[in-house]
Scaffold this motif. Structure first.
Motif, PDB file in Angstrom:
ATOM      1  N   ASN A 161      20.691   5.234  43.815  1.00 35.46           N
ATOM      2  CA  ASN A 161      19.893   5.290  45.051  1.00 35.46           C
ATOM      3  C   ASN A 161      20.550   4.584  46.236  1.00 35.46           C
ATOM      4  N   GLY A 162      21.815   4.839  46.456  1.00 33.04           N
ATOM      5  CA  GLY A 162      22.495   4.268  47.608  1.00 33.04           C
ATOM      6  C   GLY A 162      22.934   2.823  47.445  1.00 33.04           C
ATOM      7  N   ALA A 163      22.800   2.277  46.270  1.00 30.97           N
ATOM      8  CA  ALA A 163      23.253   0.906  46.006  1.00 30.97           C
ATOM      9  C   ALA A 163      24.268   0.951  44.873  1.00 30.97           C
ATOM     10  N   TYR A 164      25.181  -0.003  44.866  1.00 32.99           N
ATOM     11  CA  TYR A 164      26.106  -0.064  43.740  1.00 32.99           C
ATOM     12  C   TYR A 164      26.031  -1.426  43.072  1.00 32.99           C
ATOM     13  N   TYR A 165      26.325  -1.392  41.774  1.00 33.27           N
ATOM     14  CA  TYR A 165      26.202  -2.567  40.918  1.00 33.27           C
ATOM     15  C   TYR A 165      27.469  -2.645  40.069  1.00 33.27           C
ATOM     16  N   TYR A 166      28.084  -3.804  40.053  1.00 35.56           N
ATOM     17  CA  TYR A 166      29.340  -4.002  39.328  1.00 35.56           C
ATOM     18  C   TYR A 166      29.246  -5.316  38.563  1.00 35.56           C
ATOM     19  N   LEU A 167      29.342  -5.242  37.247  1.00 33.90           N
ATOM     20  CA  LEU A 167      29.233  -6.405  36.369  1.00 33.90           C
ATOM     21  C   LEU A 167      30.559  -6.573  35.637  1.00 33.90           C
ATOM     22  N   TYR A 168      31.093  -7.797  35.641  1.00 33.00           N
ATOM     23  CA  TYR A 168      32.337  -8.038  34.909  1.00 33.00           C
ATOM     24  C   TYR A 168      32.415  -9.489  34.437  1.00 33.00           C
ATOM     25  N   GLY A 169      33.135  -9.673  33.333  1.00 32.05           N
ATOM     26  CA  GLY A 169      33.320 -11.016  32.812  1.00 32.05           C
ATOM     27  C   GLY A 169      34.010 -11.018  31.465  1.00 32.05           C
ATOM     28  N   ILE A 170      34.372 -12.213  31.028  1.00 31.74           N
ATOM     29  CA  ILE A 170      35.042 -12.408  29.745  1.00 31.74           C
ATOM     30  C   ILE A 170      33.998 -12.843  28.728  1.00 31.74           C
ATOM     31  N   MET A 171      33.828 -12.030  27.695  1.00 37.10           N
ATOM     32  CA  MET A 171      32.897 -12.334  26.605  1.00 37.10           C
ATOM     33  C   MET A 171      33.169 -11.367  25.470  1.00 37.10           C
ATOM     34  N   GLU A 172      32.457 -11.538  24.383  1.00 35.22           N
ATOM     35  CA  GLU A 172      32.592 -10.632  23.254  1.00 35.22           C
ATOM     36  C   GLU A 172      32.049  -9.262  23.643  1.00 35.22           C
ATOM     37  N   GLU A 173      32.658  -8.217  23.109  1.00 41.00           N
ATOM     38  CA  GLU A 173      32.268  -6.852  23.439  1.00 41.00           C
ATOM     39  C   GLU A 173      30.793  -6.582  23.127  1.00 41.00           C
ATOM     40  N   LYS A 174      30.325  -7.009  21.982  1.00 43.29           N
ATOM     41  CA  LYS A 174      28.934  -6.769  21.576  1.00 43.29           C
ATOM     42  C   LYS A 174      27.956  -7.429  22.552  1.00 43.29           C
ATOM     43  N   GLU A 175      28.253  -8.645  22.991  1.00 44.54           N
ATOM     44  CA  GLU A 175      27.379  -9.333  23.945  1.00 44.54           C
ATOM     45  C   GLU A 175      27.339  -8.601  25.277  1.00 44.54           C
ATOM     46  N   PHE A 176      28.494  -8.124  25.732  1.00 47.33           N
ATOM     47  CA  PHE A 176      28.537  -7.391  26.994  1.00 47.33           C
ATOM     48  C   PHE A 176      27.756  -6.085  26.865  1.00 47.33           C
TER      49      PHE A 176
END
Length: 185
Positions: A161-176
């Motif tokens: 809906n006209g907004a963007y969201y970007y999540l990033y970080g270092i962690m275990e794959e399952k947790e992400f």
């Protein structure tokens, strides 16, 4: 002759000890409804009353994003115990929520795409997997990047809906993946 009283005493200790262990274990799975912000319908179901205190400022951050940027804030609803809200930075219409997780930084960028604007995210990450998020009714692509110190950084990008969201970080794959699969408005 002396074995019978010792056997009975041992049996009593085992019965009492076994029931107390069972009671303690059941209490750990006993979820209670707790109200985080009285009168605001902010209700949490959990088995640890202290969880309410750990990330209390994150709700204020989401509210500030909605007020200042005019978009619906995408919220992280699954928070690993080690993950703590650090701060919110809003600059030039871009909000960055920062969390600390096991000594690493996890960032969640949220922004509004204006009609006359352009945004660009450049990365050497590779597509790792896709996770279905029932709350958003979307397949979300998760990318991964192996850093020079052999740590793995994961990221995901959404445009809604006209907004963007970007999540990033270092962690275990399952947790992400758990975090991404439970993102919601």
């Amino acid at each position: 002759y002396m074995h019978r009283p010792a056997f009975v005493a041992l049996l009593v200790v085992l019965i009492i000890g076994g029931t107390s262990v069972g009671t303690s274990a059941k209490k750990a799975y006993n979820y209670r409804m707790r109200e985080r912000d009285v009168g605001k319908s902010d209700i949490v179901w959990n088995n640890d009353e202290y969880v309410l205190l750990k990330n209390g400022d994150i709700n204020k951050a989401y509210k500030k994003i909605e007020d200042e940027l005019g978009i619906k804030a995408l919220k992280i609803s699954v928070v690993p115990l080690e993950m703590k809200y650090d701060r919110l930075e809003i600059r030039e219409g871009i909000a960055t929520i920062k969390f600390l997780f096991n000594g690493q930084l996890l960032c969640f960028i949220q922004a509004k795409n204006d009609i006359a604007s352009s945004n660009n995210v450049v990365s050497d990450r590779k597509v790792n997997s896709e996770i279905y998020n029932i709350w958003l009714d979307k397949q979300i692509t998760i990318e991964r990047n192996k850093l020079s110190d052999d740590q793995i950084e994961y990221s995901m990008y959404l445009s809604i809906n006209g907004a963007y969201y970007y999540l990033y970080g270092i962690m275990e794959e399952k947790e992400f993946e758990d975090i991404v699969s439970e993102l919601r408005f």
